[in-house]
Design a protein around this motif. Sequence first.
Motif, PDB file in Angstrom:
ATOM      1  N   MET A  34       0.630  -1.153   0.000  1.00 21.41           N
ATOM      2  CA  MET A  34       0.046   0.153  -0.092  1.00 21.41           C
ATOM      3  C   MET A  34       1.038   1.280  -0.090  1.00 21.41           C
ATOM      4  SD  MET A  34      -1.124  -0.113   4.022  1.00 21.41           S
ATOM      5  CE  MET A  34      -2.339   1.396   3.583  1.00 21.41           C
ATOM      6  N   PRO A  35       0.420   2.511  -0.802  1.00 14.76           N
ATOM      7  CA  PRO A  35       1.289   3.579  -0.456  1.00 14.76           C
ATOM      8  C   PRO A  35       0.852   4.248   0.795  1.00 14.76           C
ATOM      9  CG  PRO A  35      -0.741   3.948  -1.843  1.00 14.76           C
ATOM     10  CD  PRO A  35      -0.720   2.402  -1.393  1.00 14.76           C
ATOM     11  N   LYS A  36       1.448   5.255   1.112  1.00 11.94           N
ATOM     12  CA  LYS A  36       1.118   6.226   2.252  1.00 11.94           C
ATOM     13  C   LYS A  36       1.796   7.853   2.040  1.00 11.94           C
ATOM     14  CE  LYS A  36      -1.386   5.597   4.475  1.00 11.94           C
ATOM     15  NZ  LYS A  36      -2.983   6.106   4.411  1.00 11.94           N
ATOM     16  N   ARG A  37       1.048   8.357   1.048  1.00 11.32           N
ATOM     17  CA  ARG A  37       1.582   9.823   1.026  1.00 11.32           C
ATOM     18  C   ARG A  37       1.051  10.674   1.757  1.00 11.32           C
ATOM     19  NH1 ARG A  37       0.219   7.326  -3.907  1.00 11.32           N
ATOM     20  NH2 ARG A  37      -1.726   8.602  -3.890  1.00 11.32           N
ATOM     21  N   ARG A  38       1.731  10.929   2.894  1.00 17.91           N
ATOM     22  CA  ARG A  38       1.400  11.673   4.168  1.00 17.91           C
ATOM     23  C   ARG A  38       2.539  12.416   4.827  1.00 17.91           C
ATOM     24  NH1 ARG A  38      -3.061  11.477   4.637  1.00 17.91           N
ATOM     25  NH2 ARG A  38      -3.926   9.521   5.605  1.00 17.91           N
ATOM     26  N   ARG A  39       2.677  13.718   4.891  1.00 15.97           N
ATOM     27  CA  ARG A  39       3.839  14.383   5.842  1.00 15.97           C
ATOM     28  C   ARG A  39       3.834  13.594   7.200  1.00 15.97           C
ATOM     29  NH1 ARG A  39       3.075  20.680   5.224  1.00 15.97           N
ATOM     30  NH2 ARG A  39       1.437  19.875   6.436  1.00 15.97           N
ATOM     31  N   VAL A  40       4.966  13.382   7.842  1.00 19.36           N
ATOM     32  CA  VAL A  40       5.285  12.940   9.012  1.00 19.36           C
ATOM     33  C   VAL A  40       4.250  13.971  10.044  1.00 19.36           C
ATOM     34  CG1 VAL A  40       6.906  12.797  10.862  1.00 19.36           C
ATOM     35  CG2 VAL A  40       7.581  11.894   8.736  1.00 19.36           C
ATOM     36  N   GLN A  41       4.151  15.021   9.948  1.00 15.85           N
ATOM     37  CA  GLN A  41       3.535  15.860  10.809  1.00 15.85           C
ATOM     38  C   GLN A  41       2.167  15.657  10.907  1.00 15.85           C
ATOM     39  OE1 GLN A  41       5.549  17.059   8.569  1.00 15.85           O
ATOM     40  NE2 GLN A  41       5.565  19.267   8.142  1.00 15.85           N
ATOM     41  N   ASP A  42       1.611  15.080   9.807  1.00 14.01           N
ATOM     42  CA  ASP A  42       0.217  14.665   9.815  1.00 14.01           C
ATOM     43  C   ASP A  42      -0.144  13.308   9.802  1.00 14.01           C
ATOM     44  OD1 ASP A  42       0.018  17.536   8.901  1.00 14.01           O
ATOM     45  OD2 ASP A  42       0.339  16.860   6.704  1.00 14.01           O
ATOM     46  N   MET A  43       0.999  12.531  10.147  1.00 22.19           N
ATOM     47  CA  MET A  43       0.644  10.969  10.280  1.00 22.19           C
ATOM     48  C   MET A  43       0.323  10.420  11.507  1.00 22.19           C
ATOM     49  SD  MET A  43       3.516   8.249   9.452  1.00 22.19           S
ATOM     50  CE  MET A  43       3.964   8.944   7.833  1.00 22.19           C
ATOM     51  N   ALA A  44      -0.784   9.622  11.679  1.00 21.43           N
ATOM     52  CA  ALA A  44      -1.206   8.942  13.010  1.00 21.43           C
ATOM     53  C   ALA A  44      -0.231   7.838  13.034  1.00 21.43           C
ATOM     54  CB  ALA A  44      -2.709   8.611  12.821  1.00 21.43           C
ATOM     55  N   PRO A  45       0.290   7.274  14.533  1.00 19.61           N
ATOM     56  CA  PRO A  45       0.993   6.172  14.463  1.00 19.61           C
ATOM     57  C   PRO A  45       0.622   5.041  13.785  1.00 19.61           C
ATOM     58  CG  PRO A  45       1.022   7.456  16.768  1.00 19.61           C
ATOM     59  CD  PRO A  45      -0.082   8.277  15.410  1.00 19.61           C
ATOM     60  N   ALA A  46      -0.710   4.906  13.983  1.00 20.38           N
ATOM     61  CA  ALA A  46      -1.413   3.500  13.366  1.00 20.38           C
ATOM     62  C   ALA A  46      -1.140   3.369  11.926  1.00 20.38           C
ATOM     63  CB  ALA A  46      -2.916   3.394  13.747  1.00 20.38           C
ATOM     64  N   PRO A  67      11.354  -0.136  -8.683  1.00 24.19           N
ATOM     65  CA  PRO A  67      10.866   0.800  -9.715  1.00 24.19           C
ATOM     66  C   PRO A  67      10.530   2.442  -9.080  1.00 24.19           C
ATOM     67  CG  PRO A  67       9.303  -1.183  -9.106  1.00 24.19           C
ATOM     68  CD  PRO A  67      10.340  -1.052  -7.934  1.00 24.19           C
ATOM     69  N   ALA A  68      10.805   3.089 -10.172  1.00 17.67           N
ATOM     70  CA  ALA A  68      10.401   4.570 -10.047  1.00 17.67           C
ATOM     71  C   ALA A  68       8.929   4.629 -10.194  1.00 17.67           C
ATOM     72  CB  ALA A  68      11.374   5.324 -10.802  1.00 17.67           C
ATOM     73  N   LEU A  69       8.510   5.480 -11.059  1.00 21.72           N
ATOM     74  CA  LEU A  69       7.185   5.907 -11.253  1.00 21.72           C
ATOM     75  C   LEU A  69       6.516   4.873 -12.389  1.00 21.72           C
ATOM     76  CD1 LEU A  69       6.524   9.814 -11.788  1.00 21.72           C
ATOM     77  CD2 LEU A  69       5.676   8.061  -9.890  1.00 21.72           C
ATOM     78  N   VAL A  70       5.666   4.159 -11.814  1.00 23.49           N
ATOM     79  CA  VAL A  70       4.931   3.266 -12.544  1.00 23.49           C
ATOM     80  C   VAL A  70       3.462   3.678 -12.896  1.00 23.49           C
ATOM     81  CG1 VAL A  70       4.650   0.803 -13.163  1.00 23.49           C
ATOM     82  CG2 VAL A  70       6.590   1.566 -12.290  1.00 23.49           C
ATOM     83  N   ASP A  71       2.948   3.630 -13.925  1.00 23.55           N
ATOM     84  CA  ASP A  71       1.500   3.856 -14.272  1.00 23.55           C
ATOM     85  C   ASP A  71       0.335   2.833 -13.840  1.00 23.55           C
ATOM     86  OD1 ASP A  71      -0.681   4.988 -15.213  1.00 23.55           O
ATOM     87  OD2 ASP A  71      -0.351   4.613 -17.363  1.00 23.55           O
ATOM     88  N   THR A  72       0.062   2.842 -12.423  1.00 25.99           N
ATOM     89  CA  THR A  72      -0.803   2.098 -11.744  1.00 25.99           C
ATOM     90  C   THR A  72      -1.918   2.816 -10.959  1.00 25.99           C
ATOM     91  OG1 THR A  72       0.315   1.914  -9.840  1.00 25.99           O
ATOM     92  CG2 THR A  72       0.865   0.311 -11.605  1.00 25.99           C
ATOM     93  N   ASP A  73      -2.804   2.125 -10.209  1.00 27.56           N
ATOM     94  CA  ASP A  73      -3.910   2.585  -9.498  1.00 27.56           C
ATOM     95  C   ASP A  73      -3.175   3.208  -8.092  1.00 27.56           C
ATOM     96  OD1 ASP A  73      -5.443   1.931 -11.452  1.00 27.56           O
ATOM     97  OD2 ASP A  73      -6.294   0.307 -10.202  1.00 27.56           O
ATOM     98  N   LEU A  74      -2.119   3.027  -7.744  1.00 21.74           N
ATOM     99  CA  LEU A  74      -1.183   3.549  -6.746  1.00 21.74           C
ATOM    100  C   LEU A  74      -1.153   4.983  -6.425  1.00 21.74           C
ATOM    101  CD1 LEU A  74       0.714   1.539  -4.760  1.00 21.74           C
ATOM    102  CD2 LEU A  74       2.426   3.139  -5.632  1.00 21.74           C
ATOM    103  N   PHE A  75      -1.526   5.585  -7.498  1.00 21.34           N
ATOM    104  CA  PHE A  75      -1.510   7.014  -7.207  1.00 21.34           C
ATOM    105  C   PHE A  75      -3.099   7.732  -7.119  1.00 21.34           C
ATOM    106  CE2 PHE A  75       2.268   6.056  -9.277  1.00 21.34           C
ATOM    107  CZ  PHE A  75       3.051   6.335  -8.463  1.00 21.34           C
ATOM    108  N   SER A  76      -4.105   6.751  -7.187  1.00 22.15           N
ATOM    109  CA  SER A  76      -5.439   7.190  -6.947  1.00 22.15           C
ATOM    110  C   SER A  76      -6.183   6.670  -5.690  1.00 22.15           C
ATOM    111  CB  SER A  76      -6.168   7.133  -8.193  1.00 22.15           C
ATOM    112  OG  SER A  76      -6.018   5.702  -8.474  1.00 22.15           O
ATOM    113  N   LEU A  77      -5.471   5.888  -4.977  1.00 20.30           N
ATOM    114  CA  LEU A  77      -6.008   5.092  -3.968  1.00 20.30           C
ATOM    115  C   LEU A  77      -6.480   6.278  -2.845  1.00 20.30           C
ATOM    116  CD1 LEU A  77      -3.906   2.013  -3.324  1.00 20.30           C
ATOM    117  CD2 LEU A  77      -6.071   2.242  -4.420  1.00 20.30           C
ATOM    118  N   PRO A  78      -7.552   6.047  -2.033  1.00 22.17           N
ATOM    119  CA  PRO A  78      -7.936   7.150  -0.850  1.00 22.17           C
ATOM    120  C   PRO A  78      -7.062   6.973   0.138  1.00 22.17           C
ATOM    121  CG  PRO A  78      -9.612   5.059  -1.310  1.00 22.17           C
ATOM    122  CD  PRO A  78      -8.619   4.915  -2.378  1.00 22.17           C
ATOM    123  N   GLY A  79      -7.006   8.028   0.947  1.00 25.33           N
ATOM    124  CA  GLY A  79      -6.075   7.966   2.087  1.00 25.33           C
ATOM    125  C   GLY A  79      -4.845   8.301   1.904  1.00 25.33           C
ATOM    126  N   ASN A  80      -4.502   9.254   0.987  1.00 25.48           N
ATOM    127  CA  ASN A  80      -3.171   9.569   0.505  1.00 25.48           C
ATOM    128  C   ASN A  80      -3.457  10.910   0.149  1.00 25.48           C
ATOM    129  OD1 ASN A  80      -1.296   7.317   0.495  1.00 25.48           O
ATOM    130  ND2 ASN A  80      -3.230   6.436  -0.449  1.00 25.48           N
TER     131      ASN A  80
END
Length: 269
Positions: free
Chosen positions: A93-105, A185-198
């Motif tokens: 799973m991806p997690k695009r979130r700044r550290v200062q906005d991240m919950a430990p869970a 891999p670097a950038l690959v064209d997949t759904d990874l960039f449109s998943l919610p929660g990021n």
Amino acid sequence: MVSLTGKSALVTGASSGIGAVVAEALAEAGARVGLVARRGELLEKTLARCREHAPGSAMWVADLADLDAVAGLAAAVEAEFGGVDVLVNNAAMPKRRRVQDMAPAENDDVLQLNYLSPVRLTLALLPGMIERGRGHLVAIGSVAARLGPPHEAAYGASKAALTAFWESMAVDLDGTGVQAHIVQPALVDTDLFSLPGNEPPLSDLSDALPPREVADAVLELIGNGRFERYVPDWFAEMASGKAADVEGFIAGVKEWTHDRIQALGAEPA
Ligand SMILES: NC(=O)c1ccc[n+]([C@@H]2O[C@H](COP(=O)([O-])OP(=O)(O)OC[C@H]3O[C@@H](n4cnc5c(N)ncnc54)[C@H](OP(=O)(O)O)[C@@H]3O)[C@@H](O)[C@H]2O)c1
């Protein structure tokens, strides 16, 4: 191209993106392929494509974040296939979130799926591979493992942990006939960039490569026995450049991040 006729492979995260294309490429190369993911209806589609090449392919609907279920899954696949020759740990799973906005869970969830789960699956299938004296343990990492991506601390850490484990494993398994490989891999064209929660991605997605380039790298490593392959391969130079000058690298990424946020016209949500 490497021939996998008579071999069995298992690909996690085979319902979409890179995993679906890797599974099909392994089937094309002759392997009977086992597919794992949560979305059964999408897995069915990958399975149908794999069966065109390898009729003995099969699928298992499973949530790999459930660590206690991983050993049972491995046993079920071994029972069906009589052993696994190629494991491709791809689900993540991806997690695009700044550290200062991240919950430990959130950090825990990423490490569980992206690091702990593939290690459990690997350790469950390893004894059979060692007993048979052959096998390929492939991980789909990310350039994030080596390049500390902005707003992706948990994701980058999960891939760095996986890479460190794979490096040691490659040495430990010397002489067993079982090999470890990792594709970054670097950038690959997949759904990874449109998943919610990021957060929206900072990178320019028009640079994204087709998933087939990652599948080709997997087959290349299985064929030549090498440990690591960046996709595209020039990212290897970026990783060694960073290692030679970490201060310069971090300064450069700060500037790039600032510029990208300006270009995107908004602070991250
Ligand atoms: N796209 C990129 O730019 C890029 C770059 C570097 C590395 N990667 C790596 O490439 C791999 C594949 O990602 P992708 O880009 O192809 O994204 P994707 O299309 O979102 O694929 C992720 C796969 O993982 C599966 N998955 C997610 N959570 C799962 C869970 N709890 N249990 C079982 N399966 C789960 C998904 O299936 P279900 O949702 O059906 O479970 C899906 O098949 C990942 O390891 C990713 O980190 C991607």
